[in-house]
Write a protein that holds these residues in place. Structure first.
Motif, PDB file in Angstrom:
ATOM      1  N   ALA A  83       0.845  -1.206   0.000  1.00  0.00           N
ATOM      2  CA  ALA A  83       0.000   0.000   0.000  1.00  0.00           C
ATOM      3  C   ALA A  83       0.877   1.253   0.000  1.00  0.00           C
ATOM      4  O   ALA A  83       0.600   2.224  -0.715  1.00  0.00           O
ATOM      5  CB  ALA A  83      -0.917  -0.010   1.212  1.00  0.00           C
ATOM      6  N   ALA A  84       1.944   1.221   0.796  1.00  0.00           N
ATOM      7  CA  ALA A  84       2.863   2.363   0.849  1.00  0.00           C
ATOM      8  C   ALA A  84       3.579   2.537  -0.482  1.00  0.00           C
ATOM      9  O   ALA A  84       3.758   3.662  -0.968  1.00  0.00           O
ATOM     10  CB  ALA A  84       3.871   2.152   1.971  1.00  0.00           C
ATOM     11  N   GLN A  85       3.972   1.446  -1.078  1.00  0.00           N
ATOM     12  CA  GLN A  85       4.668   1.499  -2.371  1.00  0.00           C
ATOM     13  C   GLN A  85       3.769   2.079  -3.461  1.00  0.00           C
ATOM     14  O   GLN A  85       4.227   2.824  -4.332  1.00  0.00           O
ATOM     15  CB  GLN A  85       5.118   0.093  -2.759  1.00  0.00           C
ATOM     16  N   GLY A  86       2.483   1.751  -3.386  1.00  0.00           N
ATOM     17  CA  GLY A  86       1.548   2.261  -4.387  1.00  0.00           C
ATOM     18  C   GLY A  86       1.018   3.649  -4.097  1.00  0.00           C
ATOM     19  O   GLY A  86       0.343   4.250  -4.930  1.00  0.00           O
ATOM     20  N   GLY A  87       1.306   4.178  -2.902  1.00  0.00           N
ATOM     21  CA  GLY A  87       0.814   5.505  -2.547  1.00  0.00           C
ATOM     22  C   GLY A  87      -0.645   5.518  -2.140  1.00  0.00           C
ATOM     23  O   GLY A  87      -1.300   6.563  -2.204  1.00  0.00           O
ATOM     24  N   PHE A  88      -1.159   4.377  -1.675  1.00  0.00           N
ATOM     25  CA  PHE A  88      -2.577   4.264  -1.326  1.00  0.00           C
ATOM     26  C   PHE A  88      -2.775   4.610   0.156  1.00  0.00           C
ATOM     27  O   PHE A  88      -2.745   3.743   1.033  1.00  0.00           O
ATOM     28  CB  PHE A  88      -3.075   2.854  -1.639  1.00  0.00           C
ATOM     29  N   LEU A  89      -2.974   5.891   0.411  1.00  0.00           N
ATOM     30  CA  LEU A  89      -3.038   6.403   1.774  1.00  0.00           C
ATOM     31  C   LEU A  89      -4.201   5.798   2.558  1.00  0.00           C
ATOM     32  O   LEU A  89      -4.033   5.388   3.715  1.00  0.00           O
ATOM     33  CB  LEU A  89      -3.155   7.929   1.758  1.00  0.00           C
ATOM     34  N   ASP A  90      -5.394   5.749   1.972  1.00  0.00           N
ATOM     35  CA  ASP A  90      -6.555   5.215   2.682  1.00  0.00           C
ATOM     36  C   ASP A  90      -6.326   3.770   3.113  1.00  0.00           C
ATOM     37  O   ASP A  90      -6.679   3.376   4.234  1.00  0.00           O
ATOM     38  CB  ASP A  90      -7.806   5.292   1.804  1.00  0.00           C
ATOM     39  N   ILE A  91      -5.736   2.993   2.225  1.00  0.00           N
ATOM     40  CA  ILE A  91      -5.478   1.585   2.541  1.00  0.00           C
ATOM     41  C   ILE A  91      -4.415   1.465   3.627  1.00  0.00           C
ATOM     42  O   ILE A  91      -4.544   0.657   4.554  1.00  0.00           O
ATOM     43  CB  ILE A  91      -5.068   0.820   1.274  1.00  0.00           C
ATOM     44  N   ALA A  92      -3.379   2.273   3.528  1.00  0.00           N
ATOM     45  CA  ALA A  92      -2.337   2.244   4.563  1.00  0.00           C
ATOM     46  C   ALA A  92      -2.945   2.544   5.935  1.00  0.00           C
ATOM     47  O   ALA A  92      -2.629   1.875   6.925  1.00  0.00           O
ATOM     48  CB  ALA A  92      -1.238   3.246   4.231  1.00  0.00           C
ATOM     49  N   CYS A  93      -3.829   3.533   5.995  1.00  0.00           N
ATOM     50  CA  CYS A  93      -4.474   3.884   7.275  1.00  0.00           C
ATOM     51  C   CYS A  93      -5.343   2.743   7.786  1.00  0.00           C
ATOM     52  O   CYS A  93      -5.329   2.420   8.985  1.00  0.00           O
ATOM     53  CB  CYS A  93      -5.299   5.150   7.107  1.00  0.00           C
ATOM     54  N   LEU A  94      -6.105   2.122   6.897  1.00  0.00           N
ATOM     55  CA  LEU A  94      -6.941   0.988   7.292  1.00  0.00           C
ATOM     56  C   LEU A  94      -6.102  -0.128   7.898  1.00  0.00           C
ATOM     57  O   LEU A  94      -6.449  -0.712   8.930  1.00  0.00           O
ATOM     58  CB  LEU A  94      -7.699   0.444   6.077  1.00  0.00           C
ATOM     59  N   LEU A  95      -4.997  -0.429   7.256  1.00  0.00           N
ATOM     60  CA  LEU A  95      -4.136  -1.526   7.701  1.00  0.00           C
ATOM     61  C   LEU A  95      -3.509  -1.228   9.060  1.00  0.00           C
ATOM     62  O   LEU A  95      -3.478  -2.092   9.948  1.00  0.00           O
ATOM     63  CB  LEU A  95      -3.064  -1.803   6.655  1.00  0.00           C
ATOM     64  N   VAL A  96      -3.018  -0.008   9.227  1.00  0.00           N
ATOM     65  CA  VAL A  96      -2.408   0.348  10.519  1.00  0.00           C
ATOM     66  C   VAL A  96      -3.471   0.360  11.613  1.00  0.00           C
ATOM     67  O   VAL A  96      -3.234  -0.111  12.733  1.00  0.00           O
ATOM     68  CB  VAL A  96      -1.687   1.712  10.425  1.00  0.00           C
ATOM     69  N   ASP A  97      -4.647   0.859  11.293  1.00  0.00           N
ATOM     70  CA  ASP A  97      -5.745   0.865  12.258  1.00  0.00           C
ATOM     71  C   ASP A  97      -6.102  -0.553  12.708  1.00  0.00           C
ATOM     72  O   ASP A  97      -6.559  -0.763  13.845  1.00  0.00           O
ATOM     73  CB  ASP A  97      -6.989   1.523  11.658  1.00  0.00           C
ATOM     74  N   CYS A  98      -5.877  -1.515  11.822  1.00  0.00           N
ATOM     75  CA  CYS A  98      -6.212  -2.913  12.149  1.00  0.00           C
ATOM     76  C   CYS A  98      -5.015  -3.696  12.679  1.00  0.00           C
ATOM     77  O   CYS A  98      -5.074  -4.928  12.792  1.00  0.00           O
ATOM     78  CB  CYS A  98      -6.787  -3.602  10.917  1.00  0.00           C
ATOM     79  N   GLY A  99      -3.931  -2.985  12.995  1.00  0.00           N
ATOM     80  CA  GLY A  99      -2.821  -3.640  13.672  1.00  0.00           C
ATOM     81  C   GLY A  99      -1.619  -3.981  12.830  1.00  0.00           C
ATOM     82  O   GLY A  99      -0.700  -4.664  13.318  1.00  0.00           O
ATOM     83  N   ALA A 100      -1.550  -3.530  11.587  1.00  0.00           N
ATOM     84  CA  ALA A 100      -0.366  -3.809  10.772  1.00  0.00           C
ATOM     85  C   ALA A 100       0.863  -3.171  11.411  1.00  0.00           C
ATOM     86  O   ALA A 100       0.824  -2.013  11.838  1.00  0.00           O
ATOM     87  CB  ALA A 100      -0.561  -3.259   9.363  1.00  0.00           C
TER      88      ALA A 100
END
Length: 306
Positions: A83-100
């Motif tokens: 997600a970070a490599q692709g620049g997908f901010l919303d997805i990165a936030c979702l993943l971190v919010d879920c414990g990534a």
């Protein structure tokens, strides 16, 4: 990691994740025939595929149904990494919010922050930093996020990293600093930002070359001009050459013009840089002549007689 052969349903599940077909994902999950974190031969899960392709709704659905954000491919790369490599901010936030794990490294040491910096995704970089990403993490070769951002010419990313406490002179294993790599690549604005942040203008790579030498050798006149504001070493370096020699031998006339009228301290004397002799005993003029750089030779001869 031992991976079992994928079933036909697993393959369909992965394809739905790859294509962003959220309805098909739900249908397959409802059959009970697929595992939410089923893996292909590379260890890739549906969550990783959807994250890598920027399919936000699929990511949201997979996480809601219990997908593990910690799952990684055999390379150690996670959904957050992609997600970070692709620049997908919303997805990165979702993943971190879920414990990534925000700093989970790949096998070569790269973190999500590292690839966001590499690709110049400033919003993702800023969000990862805000959430506690280590700005001084490093890869196996000791390259830092700042180094890779400098290498790729991402000035605003460099500024964000520096503001967050990135070590301005943290060097790669070959002792190349962020400034050195910016100079080699010709990134003037990045070089300016690093110098303003206190980067050591004369930090040597293991071959004895400074940022100025490398910029001159490569013909990056704008970077040479930035470095000259910080009074860099114009003398003979541990690699046996001066910056002027580097420019002259490779026919970089614009850089020769920036350097040739300057003077340098040699012992108790201050002499023109054109009089310096390299490890082979040659002046810049002689080195240029030996390399067949006629325009440089003509300019330096004219300078001698002016």
């Amino acid at each position: 990691m031992s991976l079992k052969k994928e079933s036909r349903t697993d393959v369909q599940f992965h394809l739905a994740a790859l294509r962003g077909d959220c309805e098909r994902l739900k249908q397959l999950l409802d059959t009970g025939k697929v595992h939410i974190d089923s893996r292909d031969r590379d260890g890739t899960t549906p969550l990783i595929l959807s994250a890598a392709m920027g399919h936000t709704e699929c990511v949201r659905e997979l996480l809601a149904q219990g997908a593990d954000p910690a799952c990684c491919r055999t390379t150690g790369t996670s959904a957050l990494f992609f997600a970070a490599q692709g620049g997908f901010l919303d997805i990165a936030c979702l993943l971190v919010d879920c414990g990534a794990a925000i700093d989970a490294p790949s096998t070569d040491g790269g973190t999500p922050l590292f690839v966001a910096c590499q690709c110049g995704h400033l919003p993702v970089v800023e969000e990862l930093i805000r959430r506690g990403a280590n700005v001084n993490s490093c890869m196996k070769d000791k390259a830092t996020p700042l180094f890779i951002a400098a290498q790729n010419g991402h000035e605003e990313v460099c500024l964000a990293l520096l503001a967050a406490g990135a070590a301005v002179d943290a060097a790669r294993a070959d002792r190349a600093s962020p400034l050195w790599i910016a100079a080699q690549c010709g990134h003037q604005r990045v070089a300016r930002a690093l110098l303003a942040a206190g980067a050591h203008a004369d930090k040597l790579r293991q071959d004895g070359a400074t940022p100025l030498f490398k910029a001159a050798h490569k013909g990056h006149g704008a970077v040479v001009a930035e470095l000259l504001k910080y009074k860099p070493n114009l003398g003979i370096l541990p690699n046996g050459q001066s910056a002027l020699h580097g420019a002259a031998m490779f026919g970089q006339l614009a850089c020769v013009r920036l350097l040739a009228r300057r003077r340098v301290a040699v012992g108790s004397d201050v002499v023109p840089v054109t009089t310096l002799r390299n490890a082979a005993g040659l002046t810049a003029l002689q080195a240029a002549a030996s390399a067949g750089k006629r325009d440089v030779v003509a300019y330096l001869k004219q300078l001698e007689h002016s």
